[in-house]
Scaffold this motif. Sequence first.
Motif, PDB file in Angstrom:
ATOM      1  N   CYS A 219     -15.241  10.532   6.363  1.00 45.66           N
ATOM      2  CA  CYS A 219     -14.344   9.589   5.670  1.00 45.66           C
ATOM      3  C   CYS A 219     -13.816  10.224   4.378  1.00 45.66           C
ATOM      4  CB  CYS A 219     -15.094   8.294   5.332  1.00 45.66           C
ATOM      5  SG  CYS A 219     -15.473   7.267   6.761  1.00 45.66           S
ATOM      6  N   VAL A 220     -14.713  10.853   3.623  1.00 43.48           N
ATOM      7  CA  VAL A 220     -14.296  11.477   2.354  1.00 43.48           C
ATOM      8  C   VAL A 220     -13.272  12.577   2.629  1.00 43.48           C
ATOM      9  CG1 VAL A 220     -15.075  12.857   0.377  1.00 43.48           C
ATOM     10  CG2 VAL A 220     -16.468  10.935   1.190  1.00 43.48           C
TER      11      VAL A 220
ATOM     12  N   ALA B  86      -7.787   5.500  -1.824  1.00 43.32           N
ATOM     13  CA  ALA B  86      -8.500   6.656  -1.248  1.00 43.32           C
ATOM     14  C   ALA B  86      -9.641   7.088  -2.160  1.00 43.32           C
ATOM     15  CB  ALA B  86      -7.522   7.815  -1.026  1.00 43.32           C
TER      16      ALA B  86
ATOM     17  N   LEU C 196      -2.138   3.618  -3.117  1.00 40.37           N
ATOM     18  CA  LEU C 196      -2.755   4.228  -1.944  1.00 40.37           C
ATOM     19  C   LEU C 196      -3.687   5.365  -2.368  1.00 40.37           C
ATOM     20  CD1 LEU C 196      -2.563   3.548   1.003  1.00 40.37           C
ATOM     21  CD2 LEU C 196      -0.591   5.038   1.221  1.00 40.37           C
TER      22      LEU C 196
ATOM     23  N   ALA D  40      -0.434   3.893   6.930  1.00 42.66           N
ATOM     24  CA  ALA D  40       0.012   3.614   5.555  1.00 42.66           C
ATOM     25  C   ALA D  40       0.293   4.928   4.833  1.00 42.66           C
ATOM     26  CB  ALA D  40      -1.051   2.810   4.813  1.00 42.66           C
ATOM     27  N   TYR D  41      -0.557   5.935   5.065  1.00 41.16           N
ATOM     28  CA  TYR D  41      -0.357   7.243   4.429  1.00 41.16           C
ATOM     29  C   TYR D  41       0.828   7.977   5.056  1.00 41.16           C
ATOM     30  CZ  TYR D  41      -4.647   6.542   1.856  1.00 41.16           C
ATOM     31  OH  TYR D  41      -5.581   6.037   0.996  1.00 41.16           O
TER      32      TYR D  41
ATOM     33  N   TRP E 196     -21.924   0.758  12.595  1.00 40.68           N
ATOM     34  CA  TRP E 196     -21.709   2.210  12.622  1.00 40.68           C
ATOM     35  C   TRP E 196     -20.823   2.614  13.793  1.00 40.68           C
ATOM     36  CZ3 TRP E 196     -22.140   5.250   8.650  1.00 40.68           C
ATOM     37  CH2 TRP E 196     -22.960   4.852   7.581  1.00 40.68           C
TER      38      TRP E 196
ATOM     39  N   ALA F 245      -4.689  11.535   0.806  1.00 40.85           N
ATOM     40  CA  ALA F 245      -4.172  11.263  -0.536  1.00 40.85           C
ATOM     41  C   ALA F 245      -3.478  12.487  -1.135  1.00 40.85           C
ATOM     42  CB  ALA F 245      -5.299  10.816  -1.437  1.00 40.85           C
TER      43      ALA F 245
ATOM     44  N   ARG G 277       3.494   6.524   6.291  1.00 39.15           N
ATOM     45  CA  ARG G 277       4.696   5.878   5.727  1.00 39.15           C
ATOM     46  C   ARG G 277       4.953   6.354   4.303  1.00 39.15           C
ATOM     47  NH1 ARG G 277       2.580   0.957   7.830  1.00 39.15           N
ATOM     48  NH2 ARG G 277       3.613   0.369   9.763  1.00 39.15           N
ATOM     49  N   ASP G 278       3.853   6.699   3.621  1.00 35.36           N
ATOM     50  CA  ASP G 278       3.982   7.100   2.223  1.00 35.36           C
ATOM     51  C   ASP G 278       4.209   8.597   2.079  1.00 35.36           C
ATOM     52  OD1 ASP G 278       3.982   5.788  -0.343  1.00 35.36           O
ATOM     53  OD2 ASP G 278       2.228   6.985  -0.851  1.00 35.36           O
TER      54      ASP G 278
ATOM     55  N   LEU H  71      -9.923  11.047   3.698  1.00 31.02           N
ATOM     56  CA  LEU H  71      -9.290  10.296   2.607  1.00 31.02           C
ATOM     57  C   LEU H  71      -8.676  11.256   1.584  1.00 31.02           C
ATOM     58  CD1 LEU H  71     -11.951   7.491   2.170  1.00 31.02           C
ATOM     59  CD2 LEU H  71      -9.522   7.098   2.640  1.00 31.02           C
ATOM     60  N   VAL H  72      -9.422  12.310   1.241  1.00 35.67           N
ATOM     61  CA  VAL H  72      -8.899  13.296   0.282  1.00 35.67           C
ATOM     62  C   VAL H  72      -7.673  13.983   0.874  1.00 35.67           C
ATOM     63  CG1 VAL H  72      -9.405  15.497  -0.863  1.00 35.67           C
ATOM     64  CG2 VAL H  72     -11.098  13.657  -0.886  1.00 35.67           C
TER      65      VAL H  72
ATOM     66  N   GLU I  19       3.272  12.821  -4.479  1.00 31.56           N
ATOM     67  CA  GLU I  19       1.997  12.503  -5.148  1.00 31.56           C
ATOM     68  C   GLU I  19       1.433  13.732  -5.808  1.00 31.56           C
ATOM     69  OE1 GLU I  19      -0.039   9.605  -5.639  1.00 31.56           O
ATOM     70  OE2 GLU I  19       1.962   8.842  -5.352  1.00 31.56           O
TER      71      GLU I  19
ATOM     72  N   SER J  22     -13.449   6.903  -1.103  1.00 31.21           N
ATOM     73  CA  SER J  22     -14.205   8.166  -1.112  1.00 31.21           C
ATOM     74  C   SER J  22     -15.469   8.020  -1.952  1.00 31.21           C
ATOM     75  CB  SER J  22     -13.354   9.303  -1.680  1.00 31.21           C
ATOM     76  OG  SER J  22     -12.253   9.548  -0.847  1.00 31.21           O
TER      77      SER J  22
ATOM     78  N   LEU K  43     -19.787   9.418   6.888  1.00 27.50           N
ATOM     79  CA  LEU K  43     -19.319   9.167   5.520  1.00 27.50           C
ATOM     80  C   LEU K  43     -18.639  10.410   4.931  1.00 27.50           C
ATOM     81  CD1 LEU K  43     -22.380   7.045   4.357  1.00 27.50           C
ATOM     82  CD2 LEU K  43     -20.042   6.228   4.732  1.00 27.50           C
TER      83      LEU K  43
ATOM     84  N   LEU L 213       0.847  -1.188   0.000  1.00 28.64           N
ATOM     85  CA  LEU L 213       0.000   0.000   0.000  1.00 28.64           C
ATOM     86  C   LEU L 213       0.885   1.241   0.000  1.00 28.64           C
ATOM     87  CD1 LEU L 213      -2.979  -0.715   2.420  1.00 28.64           C
ATOM     88  CD2 LEU L 213      -3.063  -0.320  -0.027  1.00 28.64           C
TER      89      LEU L 213
ATOM     90  N   SER M 152     -17.958   6.059  -0.082  1.00 24.82           N
ATOM     91  CA  SER M 152     -18.551   6.847   1.010  1.00 24.82           C
ATOM     92  C   SER M 152     -19.594   7.812   0.472  1.00 24.82           C
ATOM     93  CB  SER M 152     -17.461   7.629   1.752  1.00 24.82           C
ATOM     94  OG  SER M 152     -16.537   6.745   2.347  1.00 24.82           O
TER      95      SER M 152
ATOM     96  N   ARG N  15       0.655  14.191   0.307  1.00 32.25           N
ATOM     97  CA  ARG N  15       1.812  13.310   0.390  1.00 32.25           C
ATOM     98  C   ARG N  15       2.910  13.820  -0.530  1.00 32.25           C
ATOM     99  NH1 ARG N  15       0.164   7.879  -1.391  1.00 32.25           N
ATOM    100  NH2 ARG N  15      -1.532   9.028  -2.342  1.00 32.25           N
TER     101      ARG N  15
ATOM    102  N   PHE O 103      -4.735   2.100   9.372  1.00 29.46           N
ATOM    103  CA  PHE O 103      -4.890   2.491   7.967  1.00 29.46           C
ATOM    104  C   PHE O 103      -4.185   3.822   7.709  1.00 29.46           C
ATOM    105  CE2 PHE O 103      -7.843   4.081   4.461  1.00 29.46           C
ATOM    106  CZ  PHE O 103      -7.186   3.374   3.473  1.00 29.46           C
TER     107      PHE O 103
END
Lengths: 137, 356
Positions: free
Chosen positions: B342-343, A13, A9, B144-145, B271, B350, B147-148, B346-347, B356, A17, B339, A4, A20, B353, B141
């Motif tokens: 989460c979005v 995401a 990765l 992981a980001y 939930w 991502a 580490r990246d 996650l955004v 990226e 997303s 939710l 990952l 979700s 980084r 989880f």
Amino acid sequence: MEILSGKRLTLLAVILSAASIAGGIGVAATGDLRLPAADVARPGDAGAPDRAGASAEVALAKEAESGGDVAAALAHYRAATLLDPRLVDPRSPVFLGPGFEARLKDWIAAQKKGVVGDPRARSDAAYLFRRMYGGCG
Amino acid sequence: MNWRKALYPESAALLAAAGALLGALAVGLTVLGNPASTGLCASCFLVNAAGAVGLHARESQSYLRPEILGIVLGAFFAATATREFRARGGGSPVRHFLGGAFILLGCEVFIGCPIKALLRTAGGGAAGGVGLAGLIAGVLFATAYLRDGFSLPAPSMLPEGAGLVLPAAAFLLLALASGVAESFAASGFPAGARHAPFAASAAAGLLFGAVGQRTRFCVTGGVRTAALARDFREAAGPLAFLLAALLLNLFTGDFTPTLSLEPGAHTDLPWAFLALAMVGFGAVLVNGCPFRQLVRASSGDLDAVAAVAGMVLAAALSVRWGIGSSPAGVTAAGKIAVLLGCVFFLVLAAWKRKGE
């Protein structure tokens, strides 16, 4: 190299997303977004505790209870509490009282022994118990 | 007794002892009158405080918690005494504000912050345990980001006065509340939210803050460091907290393994898991759970102050918009908030980084 990492990765995401967002749209389309709960509004506001409705449910619950129908009584007590959650708050002036608290504990004890086996009644009694004894406040 | 070691704890034994002390204090406050499993819950306390100052109108959740003001002041005094108070900020205040808001909303959907997840688990609540598992999954989880190459911009040093706003506000509110605590509670209930005596709550809050600042106590931080660096010392604190609370609950007879009869909880396990997974994931990205944000904010970190401001706003909205869960279950608005959180995270993960 990590499995990952990098673009994987990022892709993960994006996928999560998207899932979700789809889930959120699904909940919005099918869920009940009319809440807030009844006890949030100030007295007189729309959505304030429905005292009349709750009183009617309590009356039905007492009638069922006196007739020996514990399952029906619990269902009406639950309905009443959903209309006015203060009914099961021991600090509230409209609390159903220590007698109700003691009977609820007896019903739950009986359910644990299998005397009252209706799953719906179990769920109603458990809801009233959780509501009475906990929360953030 | 080596005072330097006590003031600058590094060993697993000292960090565990501090964690056990916090766990014992939290159970003690419950015995003295706080709601079940709510001896220490930063998110619940923020919701109560928001109600006390009129940001929402739910009477049973309105009380200006001396614990929360004590945490701020205890952490401030500890940071000042050890010369760790440094005003800094401007790194990523908007991301902290939004992150803090979503973390608080996730906590309210679960019904409790990560520390309350420990207390609920220690009380035998199955949903509490499921939430705790979700929190750990979210933290793992997020690593992981990390580490990246995930990182937020570093804050800049600021004039010291800038960092005094939150401690000063807490001091004023505590002084006011000590005289007229009941006036901050809504009038429909005898004293707003259930609570322990004022002096005990304030004293415990000061200890929570001071010990939390010196040990960097953080449930999500402990798991993160263990996963990233194989250094388990930070995790010793939360683990000892859990064990101390569990032992005390067993001693007082308050340990009841249950799903359906956990006080104040709901039984919507998926939930509960997802809400705290979002909290764990987000807390790693913005450097701390609600308790840790309060401690960082009190040590001069203005990005953390932004997170606290976001949490206070979210505390009010969670009640006003019906986002927070109740024993009846998780609301549709609560599910959407989780939710959306989460979005957002996650955004953020991502996007921020290197490479990226």
